[in-house]
Scaffold this motif. Structure first.
Motif, PDB file in Angstrom:
ATOM      1  N   UNK A 273       0.811  -1.220   0.000  1.00 46.99           N
ATOM      2  CA  UNK A 273       0.000   0.000   0.000  1.00 46.99           C
ATOM      3  C   UNK A 273       0.847   1.274   0.000  1.00 46.99           C
ATOM      4  N   UNK A 274       2.169   1.137  -0.159  1.00 42.68           N
ATOM      5  CA  UNK A 274       3.039   2.308  -0.199  1.00 42.68           C
ATOM      6  C   UNK A 274       3.489   2.807   1.160  1.00 42.68           C
ATOM      7  N   UNK A 275       3.104   2.128   2.217  1.00 38.40           N
ATOM      8  CA  UNK A 275       3.438   2.570   3.569  1.00 38.40           C
ATOM      9  C   UNK A 275       4.936   2.444   3.841  1.00 38.40           C
ATOM     10  N   UNK A 276       5.539   1.375   3.353  1.00 38.12           N
ATOM     11  CA  UNK A 276       6.986   1.198   3.541  1.00 38.12           C
ATOM     12  C   UNK A 276       7.771   2.346   2.927  1.00 38.12           C
ATOM     13  N   UNK A 277       7.375   2.784   1.745  1.00 41.11           N
ATOM     14  CA  UNK A 277       8.040   3.909   1.087  1.00 41.11           C
ATOM     15  C   UNK A 277       7.878   5.205   1.859  1.00 41.11           C
ATOM     16  N   UNK A 278       6.681   5.438   2.383  1.00 37.64           N
ATOM     17  CA  UNK A 278       6.452   6.643   3.188  1.00 37.64           C
ATOM     18  C   UNK A 278       7.296   6.617   4.462  1.00 37.64           C
ATOM     19  N   UNK A 279       7.373   5.464   5.096  1.00 34.39           N
ATOM     20  CA  UNK A 279       8.212   5.340   6.292  1.00 34.39           C
ATOM     21  C   UNK A 279       9.686   5.589   5.949  1.00 34.39           C
ATOM     22  N   UNK A 280      10.161   4.985   4.865  1.00 32.01           N
ATOM     23  CA  UNK A 280      11.562   5.160   4.491  1.00 32.01           C
ATOM     24  C   UNK A 280      11.860   6.603   4.109  1.00 32.01           C
ATOM     25  N   UNK A 281      10.967   7.257   3.384  1.00 34.06           N
ATOM     26  CA  UNK A 281      11.172   8.665   3.030  1.00 34.06           C
ATOM     27  C   UNK A 281      11.340   9.526   4.284  1.00 34.06           C
ATOM     28  N   UNK A 282      10.450   9.344   5.240  1.00 30.65           N
ATOM     29  CA  UNK A 282      10.514  10.131   6.479  1.00 30.65           C
ATOM     30  C   UNK A 282      11.750   9.774   7.295  1.00 30.65           C
ATOM     31  N   UNK A 283      12.089   8.502   7.320  1.00 32.36           N
ATOM     32  CA  UNK A 283      13.284   8.060   8.044  1.00 32.36           C
ATOM     33  C   UNK A 283      14.537   8.721   7.472  1.00 32.36           C
ATOM     34  N   UNK A 284      14.652   8.751   6.154  1.00 40.62           N
ATOM     35  CA  UNK A 284      15.822   9.363   5.515  1.00 40.62           C
ATOM     36  C   UNK A 284      15.880  10.863   5.795  1.00 40.62           C
ATOM     37  N   UNK A 285      14.735  11.534   5.746  1.00 42.62           N
ATOM     38  CA  UNK A 285      14.711  12.971   6.031  1.00 42.62           C
ATOM     39  C   UNK A 285      15.148  13.239   7.468  1.00 42.62           C
ATOM     40  N   UNK A 286      14.667  12.441   8.391  1.00 43.02           N
ATOM     41  CA  UNK A 286      15.039  12.654   9.796  1.00 43.02           C
ATOM     42  C   UNK A 286      16.489  12.272  10.068  1.00 43.02           C
TER      43      UNK A 286
ATOM     44  N   UNK B 172      19.435  14.737  11.483  1.00 48.26           N
ATOM     45  CA  UNK B 172      20.219  14.340  12.664  1.00 48.26           C
ATOM     46  C   UNK B 172      21.718  14.279  12.364  1.00 48.26           C
ATOM     47  N   UNK B 173      22.114  14.596  11.126  1.00 50.33           N
ATOM     48  CA  UNK B 173      23.537  14.597  10.780  1.00 50.33           C
ATOM     49  C   UNK B 173      24.080  13.256  10.331  1.00 50.33           C
TER      50      UNK B 173
ATOM     51  N   UNK C  19      22.835  -2.786   1.079  1.00 54.18           N
ATOM     52  CA  UNK C  19      22.570  -1.638   0.229  1.00 54.18           C
ATOM     53  C   UNK C  19      22.915  -0.383   1.037  1.00 54.18           C
ATOM     54  N   UNK C  20      23.308   0.673   0.327  1.00 55.34           N
ATOM     55  CA  UNK C  20      23.776   1.877   1.003  1.00 55.34           C
ATOM     56  C   UNK C  20      23.290   3.119   0.271  1.00 55.34           C
ATOM     57  N   UNK C  21      22.957   4.111   1.078  1.00 53.45           N
ATOM     58  CA  UNK C  21      22.617   5.424   0.521  1.00 53.45           C
ATOM     59  C   UNK C  21      23.360   6.494   1.287  1.00 53.45           C
ATOM     60  N   UNK C  22      23.995   7.386   0.557  1.00 46.27           N
ATOM     61  CA  UNK C  22      24.654   8.529   1.157  1.00 46.27           C
ATOM     62  C   UNK C  22      23.657   9.669   1.225  1.00 46.27           C
ATOM     63  N   UNK C  23      23.645  10.359   2.345  1.00 51.21           N
ATOM     64  CA  UNK C  23      22.771  11.513   2.531  1.00 51.21           C
ATOM     65  C   UNK C  23      23.611  12.770   2.426  1.00 51.21           C
ATOM     66  N   UNK C  24      23.043  13.801   1.881  1.00 49.78           N
ATOM     67  CA  UNK C  24      23.730  15.074   1.792  1.00 49.78           C
ATOM     68  C   UNK C  24      23.443  15.859   3.062  1.00 49.78           C
ATOM     69  N   UNK C  25      24.471  16.018   3.868  1.00 55.07           N
ATOM     70  CA  UNK C  25      24.343  16.794   5.100  1.00 55.07           C
ATOM     71  C   UNK C  25      25.528  17.740   5.196  1.00 55.07           C
ATOM     72  N   UNK C  26      25.346  18.892   5.801  1.00 58.63           N
ATOM     73  CA  UNK C  26      26.468  19.819   5.928  1.00 58.63           C
ATOM     74  C   UNK C  26      27.546  19.273   6.857  1.00 58.63           C
TER      75      UNK C  26
END
Length: 166
Positions: A92-105, A109-110, A158-165
């Motif tokens: 139902x797309x819930x996993x994607x919504x959770x992951x999107x919010x998790x990545x943003x947070x 958090x650096x 699997x790995x994702x790099x986040x852009x953080x200052x």
């Protein structure tokens, strides 16, 4: 997506117990009890990392959190994500919504690197697809490292790099 509270832990425990007992999505063999879930929750939130729940009406239908990848200080900006859905909530797309919010947070958090450790990454497992759609790349495969329900199991990293200052 909301920040989880201790009041959500019984529902979270029930969702996770399903995967412990009936799948190879986790390599745990015994579902954690309430005390263990309280300790895990305190460790995640105490480290300033996100722990989220998804709700449908008043029911928790999924959760996601990040935990430190390793305990050594040099890994302090790297986490491992965990996402689990109630079986009826899958697709139902819930996993994607959770992951999107998790990545943003995580970015807020650096956190710089997010690792997904995906057990039994065969064609029936939606997790590799979910992570690829959010920019994760395959970082490696460990073969035969798990044994559960009479099967030798691989894990996909699997790995994702986040852009953080800096």
């Amino acid at each position: 997506m909301k920040t989880a509270t201790e009041a959500d832990l019984p529902a979270i425990a029930e969702i996770y117990a399903h995967y412990v007992e009936r799948s190879v999505a986790t390599f745990e063999l015994v579902a954690p009890d309430e005390t263990e879930w309280k300790q895990r929750f305190a460790a995640v939130t105490g480290a300033g990392l996100p722990f989220l729940v998804a709700r449908d009406a008043d029911a928790v239908v999924g959760y996601a959190y990040c935990s430190p990848w390793k305990t050594r200080p040099a890994y302090r900006h790297t986490v491992e994500d965990s996402i689990y859905l109630a079986p009826a909530a899958a697709g139902r797309g819930i996993g994607g919504l959770l992951l999107d919010e998790l990545l943003a947070r995580c970015a807020a958090a650096g956190i710089r690197e997010v690792i997904a450790v995906i057990a039994d990454p065969g064609p029936a497992n939606a997790s590799p697809f979910l992570h690829r759609r959010r920019g994760f790349a395959e970082a490696g495969r460990l073969t035969g490292v798990g044994f559960k329900h009479g099967r030798r199991l691989d894990t996909l990293l699997m790995q994702r790099s986040l852009t953080v200052p800096d």
